[in-house]
Design a protein around this motif. Structure first.
Motif, short mmCIF file in Angstrom:
data_model
loop_
_atom_site.label_atom_id
_atom_site.label_comp_id
_atom_site.label_asym_id
_atom_site.label_seq_id
_atom_site.Cartn_x
_atom_site.Cartn_y
_atom_site.Cartn_z
N MET A 93 69.59 -25.99 -38.48
CA MET A 93 70.03 -25.51 -37.16
C MET A 93 68.85 -25.42 -36.21
SD MET A 93 73.25 -25.22 -36.93
CE MET A 93 73.24 -24.43 -35.34
N GLY A 94 67.70 -24.98 -36.72
CA GLY A 94 66.50 -24.91 -35.89
C GLY A 94 66.08 -26.27 -35.38
N ALA A 114 63.34 -21.23 -32.79
CA ALA A 114 62.34 -20.37 -33.43
C ALA A 114 63.03 -19.30 -34.27
CB ALA A 114 61.44 -19.73 -32.37
N ARG A 115 64.09 -18.71 -33.74
CA ARG A 115 64.81 -17.67 -34.50
C ARG A 115 65.44 -18.24 -35.76
NH1 ARG A 115 66.64 -15.83 -29.28
NH2 ARG A 115 68.70 -16.69 -29.74
N CYS A 116 65.95 -19.46 -35.69
CA CYS A 116 66.53 -20.09 -36.89
C CYS A 116 65.47 -20.34 -37.95
CB CYS A 116 67.24 -21.39 -36.52
SG CYS A 116 68.81 -21.14 -35.68
N CYS A 117 64.32 -20.84 -37.53
CA CYS A 117 63.24 -21.07 -38.50
C CYS A 117 62.74 -19.75 -39.08
CB CYS A 117 62.10 -21.85 -37.84
SG CYS A 117 62.54 -23.57 -37.49
N GLU A 118 62.68 -18.74 -38.24
CA GLU A 118 62.31 -17.41 -38.73
C GLU A 118 63.30 -16.94 -39.80
OE1 GLU A 118 61.25 -12.95 -37.02
OE2 GLU A 118 62.37 -14.35 -35.74
N HIS A 167 58.07 -26.46 -44.26
CA HIS A 167 58.51 -27.16 -43.05
C HIS A 167 59.17 -26.21 -42.05
CE1 HIS A 167 57.25 -31.02 -44.46
NE2 HIS A 167 57.82 -30.77 -45.62
N ALA A 168 59.77 -25.14 -42.53
CA ALA A 168 60.34 -24.15 -41.62
C ALA A 168 59.21 -23.41 -40.89
CB ALA A 168 61.24 -23.17 -42.36
N TRP A 169 58.13 -23.08 -41.62
CA TRP A 169 56.97 -22.46 -40.96
C TRP A 169 56.40 -23.40 -39.90
CZ3 TRP A 169 55.59 -17.55 -41.12
CH2 TRP A 169 55.93 -16.77 -42.23
N ASN A 170 56.26 -24.67 -40.26
CA ASN A 170 55.70 -25.65 -39.34
C ASN A 170 56.59 -25.81 -38.09
OD1 ASN A 170 53.63 -27.77 -38.84
ND2 ASN A 170 55.39 -29.10 -38.92
N ASN A 171 57.90 -25.94 -38.30
CA ASN A 171 58.80 -26.12 -37.16
C ASN A 171 58.93 -24.85 -36.32
OD1 ASN A 171 59.05 -28.66 -38.19
ND2 ASN A 171 61.26 -28.71 -38.03
N TRP A 172 58.78 -23.71 -36.95
CA TRP A 172 58.75 -22.44 -36.20
C TRP A 172 57.55 -22.47 -35.26
CZ3 TRP A 172 58.36 -17.06 -39.05
CH2 TRP A 172 58.56 -16.02 -38.14
N GLY A 173 56.41 -22.93 -35.79
CA GLY A 173 55.23 -23.07 -34.95
C GLY A 173 55.44 -24.03 -33.80
#
Length: 131
Positions: free
Chosen positions: A36-37, A50-54, A65-71
């Motif tokens: 979703m992110g 950002a909220r989805c990756c969080e 990859h979620a940390w990276n995409n959050w960044g």
């Protein structure tokens, strides 16, 4: 007609239970939130991305990859210090993440830390990512 009411009520109850099961499954699925992110980021909705990756990393803290995409989402929002923290977390979990080093270099440039940025770009190159 009186016989249909209990049948309809039973079907509605079954649907409510199925909906609850699906909702629970989705709410605890890190891959769902990561996906979703990515979709939201593609649509330019970076705050929601950002909220989805969080959410994904709150479910599975080792989701590199979620940390990276959050960044990346935070970078798009201009929240450079926070973005750097997320890229560094991704790189702590996987020091061989070439795109993580590349993204770290980008945010370091934004923070006017050129020497560190060049080191990050060199590391990305050594891992096959060409800045």
């Amino acid at each position: 007609m009186d016989h249909i009411l209990p049948i309809v009520a039973g079907i509605l109850l079954i649907l409510a239970v199925l909906l609850a099961v699906v909702k629970r499954k989705i709410s605890t699925n890190a891959d769902f939130w990561f996906s979703m992110g990515m979709i939201l980021a593609d649509l330019g909705k970076y705050e929601r991305a950002a909220r989805c990756c969080e959410r994904a990393v709150s479910i599975y803290p080792f989701y590199v990859h979620a940390w990276n995409n959050w960044g990346l989402a935070l970078l798009k929002l201009g929240r450079h210090d926070e973005a750097l923290e997320r890229f560094e977390e991704a790189l702590t979990l996987n020091p061989s993440l070439g795109e993580g080093w590349y993204n770290r270099g980008i945010v370091l440039e934004k923070l006017h830390r050129e020497e560190e940025a060049e080191e990050a770009f060199d590391r990305a190159r050594s891992l096959g990512v060409d800045p």
